[in-house]
Design an enzyme around this catalytic site. Structure first.
Site, PDB file in Angstrom:
ATOM      1  N   ASN A   1     -10.004  -3.273  -7.486  1.00 34.31           N
ATOM      2  CA  ASN A   1      -9.155  -2.208  -8.223  1.00 34.31           C
ATOM      3  C   ASN A   1      -9.593  -1.792  -9.670  1.00 34.31           C
ATOM      4  O   ASN A   1      -9.145  -1.115 -10.223  1.00 34.31           O
ATOM      5  CB  ASN A   1      -7.649  -2.754  -7.889  1.00 34.31           C
ATOM      6  CG  ASN A   1      -7.087  -2.647  -6.641  1.00 34.31           C
ATOM      7  OD1 ASN A   1      -6.124  -3.233  -6.555  1.00 34.31           O
ATOM      8  ND2 ASN A   1      -7.420  -1.759  -5.769  1.00 34.31           N
TER       9      ASN A   1
ATOM     10  N   ASP B   1       0.949  -1.119   0.025  1.00 34.05           N
ATOM     11  CA  ASP B   1       0.274  -0.036   0.056  1.00 34.05           C
ATOM     12  C   ASP B   1       0.606   1.233   0.154  1.00 34.05           C
ATOM     13  O   ASP B   1       1.899   1.151   0.761  1.00 34.05           O
ATOM     14  CB  ASP B   1      -1.164   0.113   1.184  1.00 34.05           C
ATOM     15  CG  ASP B   1      -2.076   0.980   0.993  1.00 34.05           C
ATOM     16  OD1 ASP B   1      -2.333   1.492   0.212  1.00 34.05           O
ATOM     17  OD2 ASP B   1      -2.497   1.482   2.103  1.00 34.05           O
TER      18      ASP B   1
END
Length: 243
Positions: free
Chosen positions: A70, A22
């Site tokens: 995503n 991340d």
């Protein structure tokens, strides 16, 4: 389950590390770069951390590369990520045997391009030919989606006449991670403190390590910090600590 490996400092080495990679977009934004530049930098960090895990004695590394959610990102960002995955798989095919790194892609592969699916098949064939450190890359993956796909596969076999007892071990055999031990340590850089639909079944007893370091800035020293913290954790798996 006993921890298996200790380093020279006497620290326990996790058999299996999972990482939520991340912070790529924020890393790029801080530098006035497009988000795609952050993903490119992050892919190079993954390569370094994979080699470091292998050298430290970790047996499995599983990373969250692209989630089922995503796909909702801007199309240019999704395209750039898929190109990076394509590039990485091509490079892996050339180096896996030499570097003693097996590769396994986890997730709903039916959602990937035919080219990526073929590259995954090639890496599977190469990985089957030797033993050693294994890197698992989660692409088009979501923990809930994985559990639903596993339940559907079991239901299909049950309907076809296989009515063997369903227990935890058998259900795990339907998951993408079948045959892989559950993660001992889950690392999330980037400052967030949640698991974001990653390895929901497998992380039932994982130790969590959160850091504010953005993934493209994550170094081998940061990895060693996480392992040092893991080594101090008292892992009881629901049992009472012995006196």
């Amino acid at each position: 389950m006993p921890d298996r490996i200790y380093n020279a400092a006497g620290e326990r080495i996790p058999r299996h590390i999972a990482i939520i990679m991340d912070g790529n977009g924020r890393w790029a934004k801080k530098r006035g770069l497009p988000r795609t530049a952050g993903h490119a930098a992050g892919s190079e960090v993954f390569r370094k951390i994979a080699y470091a895990c292998r050298d430290l004695g970790v047996e499995y590394l599983t990373v969250y590369a692209f989630s089922t959610e995503n796909w909702n990102r801007p199309s240019d960002e999704v395209t750039a990520i898929m190109k990076l995955l394509n590039k990485y798989l091509h490079e892996s095919i050339e180096t896996m045997a030499r570097d003693h790194i097996r590769l396994r892609v986890m997730g709903d592969l039916s959602g990937l391009s035919s080219e990526l699916q073929e590259l995954v098949r090639e890496t599977d064939e190469i990985s089957a030919g030797y033993e050693g450190f294994q890197a698992n890359v989660c692409i088009n993956y979501g923990g809930r989606d994985e559990i639903l796909r596993a339940a559907r596969r079991y239901a299909e076999e049950y309907a076809a006449g296989d009515q063997s007892e369903l227990n935890e071990a058998r259900f795990a055999s339907y998951l993408d991670s079948a045959g892989i031990p559950d993660p001992d340590l889950l690392i999330r850089p980037g400052g967030e403190q949640r698991i974001s639909n990653f390895l929901l079944w497998q992380c039932a007893y994982a130790e969590f390590y959160f850091t504010d370091v953005l993934w493209p800035d994550f170094t081998v020293d940061e990895l060693k910090k996480a392992i040092a913290v893991f080594s101090q954790r008292d892992r009881r798996f629901g049992k009472v600590k012995a006196n």
